[in-house]
Design a protein around this motif. Structure first.
Motif, PDB file in Angstrom:
ATOM      1  N   GLN A 179      -7.975   4.072  -1.326  1.00 15.80           N
ATOM      2  CA  GLN A 179      -6.904   3.081  -1.301  1.00 15.80           C
ATOM      3  C   GLN A 179      -7.268   1.903  -2.199  1.00 15.80           C
ATOM      4  N   ALA A 218      -1.884   3.360   4.347  1.00 17.68           N
ATOM      5  CA  ALA A 218      -2.973   4.203   3.838  1.00 17.68           C
ATOM      6  C   ALA A 218      -3.051   5.504   4.629  1.00 17.68           C
ATOM      7  N   GLY A 235       0.800  -1.219   0.000  1.00 17.05           N
ATOM      8  CA  GLY A 235       0.000   0.000   0.000  1.00 17.05           C
ATOM      9  C   GLY A 235       0.830   1.264   0.000  1.00 17.05           C
ATOM     10  N   LEU A 271      -6.607  -1.994  -2.313  1.00 20.42           N
ATOM     11  CA  LEU A 271      -6.144  -3.054  -1.428  1.00 20.42           C
ATOM     12  C   LEU A 271      -7.010  -4.291  -1.592  1.00 20.42           C
ATOM     13  N   HIS A 328      -1.790  -2.149   5.172  1.00 20.69           N
ATOM     14  CA  HIS A 328      -2.522  -0.973   4.687  1.00 20.69           C
ATOM     15  C   HIS A 328      -2.989  -0.077   5.830  1.00 20.69           C
TER      16      HIS A 328
END
Length: 718
Positions: free
Chosen positions: A587, A528, A492, A589, A524
Motif C-alpha cells: 500500500q 487496503a 487508498g 499511504l 486505509h
C-alpha cells in the motif's frame, strides 16, 4: 529484527502551506499551492528562530523544544537529531522538551497557524525547518566566538558542542548568552550539511524520550499539583442520552468527596484522590433522558450497510465503462468486506488537568492538537484562546484518539474545573469509561467487483464503500468533504496503483449516533484490505502468481520495488507445508510505500501468524531504528484488528468494557518481524501509521493460501 541501512542523500523538502490551497491534514492530501516555493509570502514561512527552539544552558546542555507530541513514535529523538546534526552538538548534551501550546511559535508547517501532530507528518513536515534551526544557532555561536577571540567567524569550526579556534576551544555553554544576542540568520542564507557530512542522520541513536522504563517520565496521570482534586466521570449508557438528575445515595457525604456535579455529558464525582472518587461514583444513581438516545445494534447495522452497497451511491470516481467491461471479462471476482467499530485502546486512557480562575485557564495533558483544544476551552469559558495556557506532556500513545476535534475528555475537565474555581482538577477516565464513551474507528462494509481479460490483463474495478464519515460535522468538513463524500472514506481506494482502464467507485454514508473519528491509518484500514485481497483473489482466478500479477499491473516503480523486495526477503514461493500459507499486501499511504509478507499456520479455524517480512520506502530514514520500531509497532497494532479486536453495540450500549472482552494482540501473538528499509533519495515521509493498514490484507491472503478461502469479515477470530 533486520534493518537494512540506507545510503542516504540530501534532498529538498517540499513545504506545503495551509491557507493557500494546500495542506496535509491527518494523512489526507489536499491540493498543493500553484505558486512556487520561492514565491511564498514571508508570513507563511516556517519559524526558524533558534532562540524559540533551542536553549543553551551554562552547564552545556542543548535543550530542544519539540513542537510535536511525543506519544511513543520517537518525535523527541528524531526532531532533536535534526537540530543536533546541523548544530554539531554532542549527543549526550541534547535534551528534548515538549513545547507548550503556542501556534505563533510552534505551528505545524503544513497546517497554517495551528499547532498539532497527526497524519504521520511530524518529522517529515519539520525536516528542513529543524535543520535550519540548528544551522542558524551554529552560525550565531560562531559569530559570538569570533567576537570573543577577535577573529573572523569563517576561520572557526564546530565539533561536539564546542567552537574551535586552532588549539583554543569554547563550549556552547560558555557562549550561550552571547550567542543568543546575535542576529538571527536568514534561513535562505544558511548552508546545510551534505549527506556525506552527516554524523547522526541516517544512524540509529539512543532515544531521548527517557524515563519510561524507570518511572521518571511525567504523564498526565503523574501530575500532582497542590490542592489538586480528582474527578471520575459517569457517562450515559447510550449515546445521545442526557442527564435529568442523580441520587448521591450518601456518596456526597463520604470523607474526601468534594462534590458531585453535572457537566455537558454526564455526572462527575470530585474528590481528593482517585480511589475515593471511584468508590463514591459506584454509589451514585443517575437518571437519563433517552428520548433521543441511539438504539443501534451492530447486527442490524451490518445488514443496513450491506444493503447500501447494493444501491447506486455517491460517485467518488469513474473512468471508462466498467459495466460494459464486466460483460466482456474472462475472469471476475466479487467480494465483500466488513471492518468493525474499534476503540483506540491507548495505553494511557484519556485524562486532563485543568485549573480555572478569574485570569483564565491552565491545562496539563498530552495534547495532540493543542491549538484546537485551547480554542475549545476558551469557547466553553467565554474567554480568549490566549488566556488558555496549555502545558504539553508526553502521552501514552494516541492512535488518533487525542486528535479528536471535539476534545471530549478535555472539555469535560474544563467544564468540571470551572465549578471548583482556583483548584486544579484532574479528570481520569477508567479503561471502562474509555472503552464505552465513544469515538471509535467507524465500521465499514465494502463490496468489490474486479475483472481481467483472457490474457490476465486488468479490465475493470467497481467498489462500493458504506460507513459513517469521520469528518462530517467537524472543522475539517469544508476541506475534506466534497459532494457529500468524505475523503477519508475513500483514501487508498480511488488512487489505485494498478492499471485498471475502467473503474467505478461509490460511497454510501450511513449516519447514526455512535461517535466516530480517525483511528491509526484512517481510511486505509478498510481500503487496503479490499484492494489487496481482491487483487490476490483476481490473480489466483486468472491462474497467476499474486506477486507477479501485481508487478505486471503496477503503475508506480517505488510501489513495485517494495513489493518485489518483500517477496525476495521473505522467500516468496518456498514450500510452506501442510496448513501453512504465505500472503502479500502492499500500500501507498502517508507518502510512504509499505509491503508485507505474512506467514501463517492454521490450527483448525485458529490463525497463528508466524512471521511478517516488512519492506518500507519512507524516503530518507532519519533514524533507521525508529523507522523499524514504528513498523513493528504498527504491525502489532494492526495484528489485533485482523485477529481479535471488535467493538459491538446492542440496543445502543457498548458490550465491551476492558481488555478481558476487548481482545488486542498480546506478546504471545506477536510473530517474528523482519524490517527492511529501502534506500531512497526522496524526502522523509510518514512511518507512524503505514504498517497498521497492510497487516490485515497480508494475513487474510496468507490464510487463503493455506485454506483456499478468503475470510474477509474481520476479525478472523472474534
Amino acid at each position: 529484527m533486520i534493518v537494512k541501512r540506507q545510503g542516504l542523500s540530501r534532498r529538498r523538502f517540499l513545504q506545503v502551506v495551509a491557507g493557500t490551497g494546500g495542506a496535509l491534514v491527518l494523512g489526507v492530501h489536499l491540493p498543493r499551492p500553484a505558486h512556487a516555493e520561492s514565491e511564498r509570502p514571508d508570513a507563511n514561512r516556517p519559524n526558524t528562530d533558534p532562540n524559540v527552539f533551542i536553549t543553551l544552558t551554562p552547564d552545556n546542555r542543548v535543550e530542544v523544544m519539540i513542537k510535536h507530541l511525543e506519544m511513543g513514535q520517537g518525535a523527541f529523538t528524531g526532531l532533536a537529531m535534526l537540530v543536533g546534526e546541523e548544530l554539531d552538538a554532542a549527543w549526550d548534551q541534547l535534551v528534548a522538551k515538549p513545547a507548550p501550546g503556542d501556534p505563533t511559535k510552534f505551528n505545524h508547517t503544513q497546517w497554517g497557524p495551528m499547532q498539532g501532530t497527526g497524519g504521520s507528518t511530524g518529522l517529515s513536515s519539520s525536516y528542513l525547518q529543524m535543520r535550519q534551526v540548528g544551522a542558524a544557532m551554529r552560525q550565531m555561536l560562531l559569530a559570538a566566538a569570533a567576537k570573543r577571540w577577535g577573529v573572523k567567524a569563517d576561520t572557526l569550526r564546530t565539533e561536539q558542542g564546542q567552537v574551535i579556534n586552532g588549539n583554543e576551544r569554547l563550549s556552547y555553554g560558555e557562549l550561550a548568552e552571547a550567542a543568543r544576542a546575535e542576529p538571527v540568520p536568514n534561513p535562505d542564507g544558511l548552508t546545510l550539511k551534505n549527506p556525506d557530512q552527516f554524523i547522526y542522520i541516517g544512524k540509529p541513536m539512543p532515544r531521548l524520550d527517557k524515563g519510561k522504563t524507570d518511572g521518571s517520565a511525567i504523564y498526565t496521570q503523574d501530575i500532582n499539583l497542590p490542592g489538586m482534586l480528582t474527578a471520575v466521570v459517569i457517562h450515559p449508557p447510550r449515546f445521545g442520552a442526557k442527564v435529568t438528575g442523580f441520587n448521591a445515595n450518601g456518596a456526597d457525604k463520604a470523607d474526601g468527596v468534594e462534590g458531585i456535579v453535572t457537566f455537558s455529558n454526564g455526572v462527575a464525582v470530585v474528590a481528593k484522590d482517585f480511589w475515593t472518587a471511584q468508590s463514591a461514583a459506584k454509589q451514585v444513581k443517575v437518571s437519563w433522558d433517552e428520548s433521543n438516545a441511539e438504539r443501534l445494534s451492530t447486527s442490524a447495522m451490518w445488514e443496513t450497510l450491506k444493503g447500501l452497497t447494493n444501491q447506486p451511491g455517491l460517485i467518488a470516481e469513474q473512468k471508462g465503462d466498467a459495466s460494459t467491461a464486466f460483460i466482456e471479462a474472462a475472469h471476475t471476482v466479487e467480494m465483500d468486506f466488513a471492518t468493525p467499530f474499534l476503540p483506540h485502546a491507548t495505553m494511557e486512557p484519556m485524562n486532563c488537568v485543568a485549573r480555572v480562575d478569574k485570569d483564565g485557564c491552565e491545562l496539563w495533558s498530552g495534547f495532540q492538537m493543542p491549538t484546537g483544544d485551547q480554542m475549545g476551552a476558551a469557547r466553553i469559558l467565554g474567554i480568549k484562546p490566549e488566556q488558555v495556557k496549555a502545558n504539553v506532556l508526553i502521552a501514552g500513545s494516541s492512535f488518533g484518539r487525542r486528535a479528536n476535534p471535539a476534545w471530549d475528555y478535555g472539555l469535560e475537565c474544563v467544564d468540571i474545573a470551572r465549578q471548583f474555581p482556583g483548584k486544579p482538577v484532574k479528570v481520569v477516565w477508567t479503561r471502562e469509561v474509555d472503552t464505552r464513551a465513544g469515538w471509535y474507528r467507524p465500521a465499514y462494509y465494502q463490496r468489490v467487483k474486479a475483472a481481467v481479460d483472457g490474457e490476465g490483463k486488468l479490465l475493470a474495478w467497481q467498489q462500493h464503500i458504506a460507513g459513517k464519515s469521520v469528518v462530517s460535522g467537524t472543522p475539517f468538513e469544508s476541506a475534506l468533504v466534497h459532494n457529500g463524500i468524505d475523503h477519508t472514506s475513500i483514501e487508498g481506494a480511488t488512487d489505485l496503483p494498478y492499471a485498471f482502464p475502467n473503474t467505478d467507485f461509490r460511497v454510501h454514508n450511513h449516519n447514526h449516533g455512535v461517535p466516530v473519528q480517525w483511528w491509526r491509518a484512517v481510511g486505509h484500514n478498510h481500503t487496503a484490505l479490499a484492494k489487496e485481497v481482491t487483487m490476490d483473489a483476481l490473480a489466483r482466478k486468472a491462474g497467476q502468481d499474486p506477486v507477479q500479477f501485481r508487478l505486471q499491473q503496477g503503475t508506480n516503480p517505488r510501489y513495485n520495488a517494495v513489493l518485489k523486495t518483500a517477496a525476495e526477503k521473505a522467500g516468496w514461493g518456498k514450500e510452506m507445508g501442510a496448513n501453512r500459507g504465505m500472503g502479500v499486501a502492499v500500500q501507498f499511504l502517508f507518502e510512504s510505500y509499505v509491503a508485507l509478507v505474512a506467514e501463517v499456520t492454521m490450527e483448525g479455524d485458529e490463525v497463528k501468524v508466524d512471521k511478517i517480512t516488512c519492506v518500507v520506502d519512507c524516503g530518507l530514514a532519519v533514524d533507521p531504528d525508529i523507522v523499524a520500531a514504528q513498523m513493528e509497532g504498527g504491525i502489532g497494532f494492526g495484528l489485533g484488528q485482523v485477529l481479535f479486536s471488535t467493538l459491538s453495540i446492542e440496543d445502543g450500549k457498548v458490550k465491551q468494557s476492558n481488555f478481558q472482552n476487548h481482545k488486542v494482540a498480546r506478546m504471545r501473538d506477536m510473530p517474528e518481524v523482519e524490517v527492511h528499509i529501502m534506500p531512497s533519495a526522496e524526502p522523509p515521509t510518514g512511518v507512524g501509521e503505514p504498517a497498521t493498514a497492510v497487516v490485515a490484507p497480508a494475513v487474510v491472503n496468507a490464510v487463503a493460501a493455506a485454506t483456499g478461502k478468503y475470510r474477509t469479515h474481520l476479525p478472523l477470530m472474534g
